[in-house]
Design a protein around this motif. Sequence first.
Motif, PDB file in Angstrom:
ATOM      1  N   GLY A   1      13.058   5.110   8.086  1.00  0.00           N
ATOM      2  CA  GLY A   1      13.639   4.569   6.869  1.00  0.00           C
ATOM      3  C   GLY A   1      12.625   3.758   6.093  1.00  0.00           C
ATOM      4  O   GLY A   1      11.590   3.357   6.639  1.00  0.00           O
TER       5      GLY A   1
ATOM      6  N   TRP B   1      11.935   0.799   5.365  1.00  0.00           N
ATOM      7  CA  TRP B   1      12.128  -0.612   5.718  1.00  0.00           C
ATOM      8  C   TRP B   1      11.221  -0.937   6.898  1.00  0.00           C
ATOM      9  O   TRP B   1      11.238  -0.233   7.898  1.00  0.00           O
ATOM     10  CB  TRP B   1      13.590  -0.873   6.093  1.00  0.00           C
ATOM     11  CG  TRP B   1      13.875  -2.277   6.543  1.00  0.00           C
ATOM     12  CD1 TRP B   1      13.716  -3.420   5.835  1.00  0.00           C
ATOM     13  CD2 TRP B   1      14.383  -2.669   7.823  1.00  0.00           C
ATOM     14  NE1 TRP B   1      14.099  -4.505   6.583  1.00  0.00           N
ATOM     15  CE2 TRP B   1      14.516  -4.065   7.807  1.00  0.00           C
ATOM     16  CE3 TRP B   1      14.748  -1.964   8.980  1.00  0.00           C
ATOM     17  CZ2 TRP B   1      14.978  -4.801   8.896  1.00  0.00           C
ATOM     18  CZ3 TRP B   1      15.217  -2.688  10.066  1.00  0.00           C
ATOM     19  CH2 TRP B   1      15.331  -4.082  10.022  1.00  0.00           C
TER      20      TRP B   1
ATOM     21  N   ASP C   1      22.835   7.165   3.654  1.00  0.00           N
ATOM     22  CA  ASP C   1      24.226   6.755   3.791  1.00  0.00           C
ATOM     23  C   ASP C   1      25.057   7.262   2.619  1.00  0.00           C
ATOM     24  O   ASP C   1      25.028   6.706   1.518  1.00  0.00           O
ATOM     25  CB  ASP C   1      24.311   5.228   3.880  1.00  0.00           C
ATOM     26  CG  ASP C   1      25.722   4.727   4.160  1.00  0.00           C
ATOM     27  OD1 ASP C   1      26.658   5.555   4.210  1.00  0.00           O
ATOM     28  OD2 ASP C   1      25.882   3.503   4.345  1.00  0.00           O
TER      29      ASP C   1
ATOM     30  N   ARG D   1      20.211  -6.199  10.680  1.00  0.00           N
ATOM     31  CA  ARG D   1      20.009  -4.799  10.288  1.00  0.00           C
ATOM     32  C   ARG D   1      19.356  -4.008  11.416  1.00  0.00           C
ATOM     33  O   ARG D   1      19.763  -2.874  11.704  1.00  0.00           O
ATOM     34  CB  ARG D   1      19.156  -4.725   9.029  1.00  0.00           C
ATOM     35  CG  ARG D   1      18.921  -3.301   8.543  1.00  0.00           C
ATOM     36  CD  ARG D   1      18.173  -3.276   7.223  1.00  0.00           C
ATOM     37  NE  ARG D   1      17.956  -1.914   6.760  1.00  0.00           N
ATOM     38  CZ  ARG D   1      17.349  -1.622   5.621  1.00  0.00           C
ATOM     39  NH1 ARG D   1      16.933  -2.591   4.816  1.00  0.00           N
ATOM     40  NH2 ARG D   1      17.180  -0.358   5.256  1.00  0.00           N
TER      41      ARG D   1
ATOM     42  N   ILE E   1      20.946  -0.753  13.419  1.00  0.00           N
ATOM     43  CA  ILE E   1      20.266   0.537  13.605  1.00  0.00           C
ATOM     44  C   ILE E   1      20.221   0.909  15.080  1.00  0.00           C
ATOM     45  O   ILE E   1      20.494   2.053  15.458  1.00  0.00           O
ATOM     46  CB  ILE E   1      18.847   0.479  13.003  1.00  0.00           C
ATOM     47  CG1 ILE E   1      18.925   0.364  11.476  1.00  0.00           C
ATOM     48  CG2 ILE E   1      18.029   1.721  13.399  1.00  0.00           C
ATOM     49  CD1 ILE E   1      17.596   0.040  10.816  1.00  0.00           C
TER      50      ILE E   1
ATOM     51  N   GLN F   1      17.322   9.609   9.946  1.00  0.00           N
ATOM     52  CA  GLN F   1      17.086   8.681   8.834  1.00  0.00           C
ATOM     53  C   GLN F   1      18.152   7.588   8.852  1.00  0.00           C
ATOM     54  O   GLN F   1      19.324   7.854   8.570  1.00  0.00           O
ATOM     55  CB  GLN F   1      17.095   9.415   7.491  1.00  0.00           C
ATOM     56  CG  GLN F   1      15.890  10.322   7.291  1.00  0.00           C
ATOM     57  CD  GLN F   1      15.808  10.882   5.880  1.00  0.00           C
ATOM     58  OE1 GLN F   1      16.062  10.178   4.910  1.00  0.00           O
ATOM     59  NE2 GLN F   1      15.440  12.153   5.778  1.00  0.00           N
ATOM     60  N   HIS F   2      17.726   6.369   9.192  1.00  0.00           N
ATOM     61  CA  HIS F   2      18.707   5.297   9.336  1.00  0.00           C
ATOM     62  C   HIS F   2      19.192   4.751   8.004  1.00  0.00           C
ATOM     63  O   HIS F   2      20.216   4.055   7.945  1.00  0.00           O
ATOM     64  CB  HIS F   2      18.138   4.159  10.191  1.00  0.00           C
ATOM     65  CG  HIS F   2      16.985   3.423   9.593  1.00  0.00           C
ATOM     66  ND1 HIS F   2      17.109   2.548   8.545  1.00  0.00           N
ATOM     67  CD2 HIS F   2      15.657   3.422   9.923  1.00  0.00           C
ATOM     68  CE1 HIS F   2      15.933   2.037   8.244  1.00  0.00           C
ATOM     69  NE2 HIS F   2      15.024   2.554   9.053  1.00  0.00           N
ATOM     70  N   ASP F   3      18.487   5.044   6.898  1.00  0.00           N
ATOM     71  CA  ASP F   3      18.896   4.514   5.607  1.00  0.00           C
ATOM     72  C   ASP F   3      19.525   5.576   4.704  1.00  0.00           C
ATOM     73  O   ASP F   3      19.655   5.383   3.503  1.00  0.00           O
ATOM     74  CB  ASP F   3      17.717   3.835   4.889  1.00  0.00           C
ATOM     75  CG  ASP F   3      16.531   4.761   4.684  1.00  0.00           C
ATOM     76  OD1 ASP F   3      16.555   5.910   5.176  1.00  0.00           O
ATOM     77  OD2 ASP F   3      15.562   4.333   4.025  1.00  0.00           O
TER      78      ASP F   3
END
Length: 223
Positions: free
Chosen positions: A142, A144, A96, A151, A155, A92-94
């Motif tokens: 993510g 997005w 954080d 961005r 990633i 999951q890149h988002d």
Amino acid sequence: MRIGLLYAMKGEIESMLTEETPLLQEKAGVSFYRIREDIIACCGGVGKVNAAMATQLFIDLYHPDLMMNVGVAGSFEDLPIGTLVLPDRFMQHDMDTSGIGDPVGLISTVNRMDFPTARQDEARAALDGMGITYRVGSVATGDWFATECDRARWIADTFRPLLIEMEGCAAAQVCWRNDVEFLALKSVSDCVLAHHDFYFNFPQAMRDLNKTALPLAERLLEG
């Protein structure tokens, strides 16, 4: 054995359906269809929350042994549009929580950075047996829709994924917590960091993808 096929959009599942395909039920806005005796498909919606909800509903209602996420994804490599990819893990890149000292991408509930997919050897053997050309690689998920920008480059540099999309890791995380095996099959819709004067024919791409996804599921059932 029972296999669940998880799609995001109705347009992705349409080529799998006929007038005779039974609609088993609609639950909380998620439609469930019986594709074969032991293969059920659903359309859960776009994004991580929709994917997670649909996956948990699927598990609670139909108790699949294996969930397979099928759909399109952007590529960080300059791959031909329509390239099939058998993902080997999802991130999951988002996600954080680095503000409290965690690595970016850590999912603290399960203390994992990524989720490996199941039945890789069987899936590769099945695709090889069908004469299908495909890639293997990781996927970043993510909420997005990826476009060429800073961005996207962040990633790519941070997670080094082959693909990026909006549902897979959410489904993988729900499967992980329910002890249900998870697999995926993706088709490249665009190359995020490259420019292409190429019209992406979404209906045709999904027809081609489903022509592989269903036989793959059938072979996994037999295996």
